[in-house]
Design a protein around this motif. Structure first.
Motif, PDB file in Angstrom:
ATOM      1  N   PRO A 106       0.819  -1.149  -0.043  1.00 39.19           N
ATOM      2  CA  PRO A 106       0.009  -0.092  -0.035  1.00 39.19           C
ATOM      3  C   PRO A 106       1.013   1.263  -0.002  1.00 39.19           C
ATOM      4  CG  PRO A 106      -1.024  -1.581   1.490  1.00 39.19           C
ATOM      5  CD  PRO A 106       0.329  -2.328   0.859  1.00 39.19           C
ATOM      6  N   GLU A 107       1.932   1.065   0.616  1.00 39.90           N
ATOM      7  CA  GLU A 107       2.732   2.401   0.694  1.00 39.90           C
ATOM      8  C   GLU A 107       3.299   2.619  -0.689  1.00 39.90           C
ATOM      9  OE1 GLU A 107       2.068   0.731   4.536  1.00 39.90           O
ATOM     10  OE2 GLU A 107       3.324  -0.266   2.759  1.00 39.90           O
ATOM     11  N   VAL A 108       3.777   1.812  -1.272  1.00 42.75           N
ATOM     12  CA  VAL A 108       4.360   1.887  -2.803  1.00 42.75           C
ATOM     13  C   VAL A 108       3.099   2.639  -3.502  1.00 42.75           C
ATOM     14  CG1 VAL A 108       5.158   0.713  -5.067  1.00 42.75           C
ATOM     15  CG2 VAL A 108       5.986   0.121  -2.596  1.00 42.75           C
ATOM     16  N   TRP A 109       1.976   1.892  -3.623  1.00 49.79           N
ATOM     17  CA  TRP A 109       0.810   2.525  -4.405  1.00 49.79           C
ATOM     18  C   TRP A 109       0.493   3.756  -3.946  1.00 49.79           C
ATOM     19  CZ3 TRP A 109      -1.972  -0.266  -7.871  1.00 49.79           C
ATOM     20  CH2 TRP A 109      -3.163   0.377  -8.540  1.00 49.79           C
ATOM     21  N   HIS A 110       0.457   4.076  -2.664  1.00 48.96           N
ATOM     22  CA  HIS A 110       0.151   5.613  -2.657  1.00 48.96           C
ATOM     23  C   HIS A 110       1.204   6.277  -2.974  1.00 48.96           C
ATOM     24  CE1 HIS A 110      -3.275   4.507  -0.577  1.00 48.96           C
ATOM     25  NE2 HIS A 110      -2.996   3.474   0.355  1.00 48.96           N
ATOM     26  N   ASP A 111       2.658   6.014  -2.870  1.00 48.64           N
ATOM     27  CA  ASP A 111       3.510   6.820  -3.445  1.00 48.64           C
ATOM     28  C   ASP A 111       3.376   7.050  -4.860  1.00 48.64           C
ATOM     29  OD1 ASP A 111       6.519   8.179  -3.422  1.00 48.64           O
ATOM     30  OD2 ASP A 111       6.616   6.263  -4.722  1.00 48.64           O
ATOM     31  N   TRP A 112       3.084   6.166  -5.633  1.00 48.97           N
ATOM     32  CA  TRP A 112       2.973   6.339  -7.198  1.00 48.97           C
ATOM     33  C   TRP A 112       1.734   7.186  -7.283  1.00 48.97           C
ATOM     34  CZ3 TRP A 112       2.841   0.391  -8.701  1.00 48.97           C
ATOM     35  CH2 TRP A 112       4.201  -0.071  -8.685  1.00 48.97           C
ATOM     36  N   VAL A 113       0.614   6.958  -6.542  1.00 48.06           N
ATOM     37  CA  VAL A 113      -0.455   8.043  -6.797  1.00 48.06           C
ATOM     38  C   VAL A 113      -0.051   9.375  -6.484  1.00 48.06           C
ATOM     39  CG1 VAL A 113      -2.876   8.497  -5.926  1.00 48.06           C
ATOM     40  CG2 VAL A 113      -2.148   6.200  -6.587  1.00 48.06           C
ATOM     41  N   ARG A 114       0.569   9.641  -5.404  1.00 45.78           N
ATOM     42  CA  ARG A 114       0.613  10.886  -4.821  1.00 45.78           C
ATOM     43  C   ARG A 114       1.695  11.671  -5.755  1.00 45.78           C
ATOM     44  NH1 ARG A 114       4.432  12.419   0.755  1.00 45.78           N
ATOM     45  NH2 ARG A 114       3.942  14.457   0.523  1.00 45.78           N
ATOM     46  N   TYR A 115       2.626  11.209  -6.186  1.00 49.48           N
ATOM     47  CA  TYR A 115       3.760  11.750  -7.246  1.00 49.48           C
ATOM     48  C   TYR A 115       3.581  11.340  -8.545  1.00 49.48           C
ATOM     49  CZ  TYR A 115       6.151  12.583  -2.849  1.00 49.48           C
ATOM     50  OH  TYR A 115       6.523  12.939  -1.622  1.00 49.48           O
TER      51      TYR A 115
END
Length: 107
Positions: free
Chosen positions: A34-43
């Motif tokens: 989930p952290e990787v997914w949110h990083d991709w979405v955020r940036y």
């Protein structure tokens, strides 16, 4: 958008029993936390996906079922690529019907 909403968007392509399985969640794609997914979405990370067949068919095909193992490489721009294998099974109710995903799991 998160991993769960992406899964929900693809529900029409899945066998009903698979798409409503309570055990399926963000852990479905374990290499993508989930952290990787949110990083991709955020940036707003651009993502390229390469998928290829990996080896032999695990179970012989029939007119209504098919199984494959795929090698998946996710290549996020500016980030480290993620490589993993997925076992997928599809099925259809009759020989000329539409194929639906019946199961997918990261190996």
């Amino acid at each position: 958008m998160d991993a769960r909403s992406t899964f929900e968007a693809a529900r029409a392509l899945m066998w009903a029993a698979y798409s409503t399985d309570a055990r399926i969640g963000e852990s479905l794609w374990a290499p993508i936390t989930p952290e990787v997914w949110h990083d991709w979405v955020r940036y707003r990370v651009l993502l390229r996906t390469d998928i290829s067949l990996a080896g032999d068919t695990p179970v012989p095909d029939t007119a209504t079922s098919s199984s494959r193992v795929f090698s998946v490489t996710l290549i996020p721009v500016g980030r480290t690529p993620i490589v993993f294998s997925v076992s997928a099974r599809s099925t259809r109710s009759r020989a000329q019907g539409a194929w639906l995903v019946a199961e997918m799991r990261v190996l």
